[in-house]
Design a protein around this motif. Structure first.
Motif, short mmCIF file in Angstrom:
data_model
loop_
_atom_site.label_atom_id
_atom_site.label_comp_id
_atom_site.label_asym_id
_atom_site.label_seq_id
_atom_site.Cartn_x
_atom_site.Cartn_y
_atom_site.Cartn_z
N HIS A 63 81.43 14.50 14.15
CA HIS A 63 80.87 15.49 15.07
C HIS A 63 80.71 14.90 16.47
O HIS A 63 79.60 14.51 16.86
N PRO A 64 81.78 14.79 17.25
CA PRO A 64 81.62 14.30 18.62
C PRO A 64 80.77 15.27 19.44
O PRO A 64 80.83 16.49 19.25
N PHE A 65 80.00 14.74 20.35
CA PHE A 65 79.11 15.57 21.17
C PHE A 65 78.87 14.87 22.49
O PHE A 65 79.23 13.70 22.66
N HIS A 66 78.23 15.57 23.40
CA HIS A 66 77.95 15.04 24.73
C HIS A 66 76.44 14.90 24.89
O HIS A 66 75.72 15.89 24.79
N LEU A 67 75.98 13.68 25.15
CA LEU A 67 74.56 13.41 25.35
C LEU A 67 74.29 13.21 26.84
O LEU A 67 74.94 12.40 27.49
N VAL A 68 73.33 13.96 27.36
CA VAL A 68 73.03 13.93 28.80
C VAL A 68 71.61 13.37 29.02
O VAL A 68 70.63 14.01 28.65
N PRO A 69 71.50 12.18 29.59
CA PRO A 69 70.16 11.64 29.91
C PRO A 69 69.57 12.37 31.12
O PRO A 69 70.28 13.10 31.82
N PRO A 70 68.28 12.19 31.38
CA PRO A 70 67.68 12.84 32.55
C PRO A 70 68.36 12.42 33.84
O PRO A 70 68.75 11.27 34.00
N ARG A 71 68.51 13.37 34.74
CA ARG A 71 69.12 13.06 36.03
C ARG A 71 68.21 12.17 36.87
O ARG A 71 66.99 12.24 36.78
N ALA A 72 68.83 11.36 37.71
CA ALA A 72 68.05 10.56 38.66
C ALA A 72 67.23 11.50 39.53
O ALA A 72 67.73 12.50 40.03
N GLY A 73 65.98 11.18 39.70
CA GLY A 73 65.10 12.00 40.52
C GLY A 73 64.31 13.02 39.74
O GLY A 73 63.34 13.58 40.27
N CYS A 74 64.69 13.27 38.48
CA CYS A 74 64.00 14.30 37.71
C CYS A 74 62.55 13.95 37.40
O CYS A 74 61.78 14.80 36.98
N HIS A 75 62.19 12.68 37.58
CA HIS A 75 60.81 12.28 37.31
C HIS A 75 60.09 11.85 38.59
O HIS A 75 59.10 11.14 38.54
N SER A 76 60.59 12.32 39.71
CA SER A 76 59.90 12.05 40.96
C SER A 76 58.64 12.91 41.04
O SER A 76 58.70 14.13 40.83
N PRO A 77 57.48 12.32 41.35
CA PRO A 77 56.26 13.13 41.53
C PRO A 77 56.42 14.22 42.59
O PRO A 77 55.78 15.27 42.51
N ALA A 78 57.30 13.98 43.57
CA ALA A 78 57.51 14.98 44.62
C ALA A 78 58.07 16.27 44.05
O ALA A 78 57.87 17.35 44.61
N LEU A 79 58.78 16.17 42.92
CA LEU A 79 59.40 17.34 42.34
C LEU A 79 58.36 18.33 41.81
O LEU A 79 58.54 19.54 41.90
N ASP A 80 57.27 17.82 41.26
CA ASP A 80 56.21 18.71 40.76
C ASP A 80 55.59 19.52 41.90
O ASP A 80 55.32 20.71 41.75
N ALA A 81 55.37 18.86 43.02
CA ALA A 81 54.79 19.55 44.17
C ALA A 81 55.76 20.60 44.70
O ALA A 81 55.35 21.71 45.08
N PHE A 82 57.05 20.29 44.73
CA PHE A 82 58.07 21.24 45.19
C PHE A 82 58.09 22.46 44.29
O PHE A 82 58.10 23.61 44.76
N LEU A 83 58.07 22.23 42.97
CA LEU A 83 58.08 23.34 42.00
C LEU A 83 56.81 24.17 42.12
O LEU A 83 56.86 25.41 42.12
N ALA A 84 55.66 23.50 42.21
CA ALA A 84 54.40 24.22 42.30
C ALA A 84 54.37 25.10 43.55
O ALA A 84 53.89 26.25 43.50
N ALA A 85 54.89 24.61 44.66
CA ALA A 85 54.93 25.40 45.89
C ALA A 85 55.80 26.64 45.71
O ALA A 85 55.46 27.73 46.19
N ALA A 86 56.94 26.49 45.01
CA ALA A 86 57.81 27.63 44.77
C ALA A 86 57.13 28.67 43.89
O ALA A 86 57.26 29.88 44.10
N LEU A 87 56.40 28.21 42.90
CA LEU A 87 55.68 29.15 42.03
C LEU A 87 54.60 29.89 42.81
O LEU A 87 54.46 31.12 42.67
N LEU A 88 53.86 29.18 43.63
CA LEU A 88 52.80 29.83 44.42
C LEU A 88 53.39 30.81 45.42
O LEU A 88 52.80 31.87 45.68
N ALA A 89 54.55 30.48 45.97
CA ALA A 89 55.17 31.37 46.96
C ALA A 89 55.61 32.70 46.36
O ALA A 89 55.84 33.66 47.08
N SER A 90 55.72 32.76 45.02
CA SER A 90 56.15 34.00 44.37
C SER A 90 54.99 34.97 44.16
O SER A 90 55.21 36.11 43.74
N LEU A 91 53.77 34.52 44.45
CA LEU A 91 52.62 35.40 44.27
C LEU A 91 52.71 36.59 45.22
O LEU A 91 53.13 36.44 46.38
N PRO A 92 52.31 37.77 44.75
CA PRO A 92 52.35 38.95 45.64
C PRO A 92 51.34 38.83 46.77
O PRO A 92 50.35 38.15 46.65
#
Length: 233
Positions: free
Chosen positions: A204-233
């Motif tokens: 069963h050959p398959f493709h394993l993908v490790p986490p991308r570089a940068g995916c664990h940057s603390p800055a990413l959580d702040a970026f995501l949180a800002a996008a979520l807050l911006a969606s508020l009516p």
């Protein structure tokens, strides 16, 4: 609201993810981090605080979000973005391995990013959050709770490890994409050169993908949180 700070709950985040394409937001964030050179090495963010405090675009003050939920949504979004790049435009059956509530966030974001998903199996005890159950029902996505990692991965052409995933090569569907939402979630027996197992002797050959570089940057959580807050009516 307390001391001029608006406090959001996990339930608030479930509502906000209905209006935000999480994987698209994280694609943009990762591109920005790479462009600025701010991407950080893999690993857990050093800040272990239970809350994430950022500027609130609605009030001009501060907003306090549950850090664990934002982190889980970020991991789910990065995993979904990787899956979108690799999976063909065909019917997708998915397995998500990990613990609740992380697996529920992954189910939500995966089904948002990959509308071709018809069935998803998760390793979590108990029922899903009501908002997720409603979303899956409306989208026509079947949900199964699996007793273990092998059961969740059985027959799936997408397997996401949101936590340690005890799998053997013979339990994986041929051609499946395995995505690690957290580093080193899959055992060494699944790894090969460049994380690609395509030896003709493997059943069963398959493709394993490790986490991308940068995916664990603390800055990413702040970026995501800002996008979520911006969606508020």
């Amino acid at each position: 609201m307390r001391d001029g700070t608006r406090t959001l709950t996990d339930d608030d985040l479930w509502a906000l993810t209905e209006h935000v394409d999480v994987s698209a937001v994280l694609r943009a964030a990762l591109a920005e981090l790479r462009a600025s050179g701010a991407a950080q090495p893999l690993g857990e963010p050093p800040d272990g605080d239970p809350v994430l405090l950022i500027a609130d675009p609605l009030t001009g003050g501060k907003a306090e979000l549950p850090a664990a939920a934002v982190r889980a949504i970020r991991q789910a979004g990065c995993a979904a973005a990787a899956a979108v790049d690799l999976l063909p435009p065909a019917v997708i059956t998915a397995g998500v391995i990990g613990a609740a509530p992380d697996v529920w966030w992954h189910a939500r974001v995966l089904c948002q990013a990959l509308p071709a998903i018809t069935h998803i199996a998760v390793t979590a005890a108990g029922p899903p959050p009501a908002r997720l159950a409603d979303h899956l029902d409306l989208a026509g996505v079947g949900l199964a709770v699996a007793a273990d990692a092998r059961t969740a991965a059985f027959g799936a052409n997408l397997v996401v490890a949101a936590g340690p995933a005890a799998l053997a090569p013979e339990g994986i569907t041929a051609g499946a994409v395995l995505v690690e939402a957290v580093p080193h979630a899959y055992p060494p027996s699944l790894r090969g050169p460049d994380d690609l197992l395509a030896d003709a002797d493997l059943p069963h050959p398959f493709h394993l993908v490790p986490p991308r570089a940068g995916c664990h940057s603390p800055a990413l959580d702040a970026f995501l949180a800002a996008a979520l807050l911006a969606s508020l009516p």
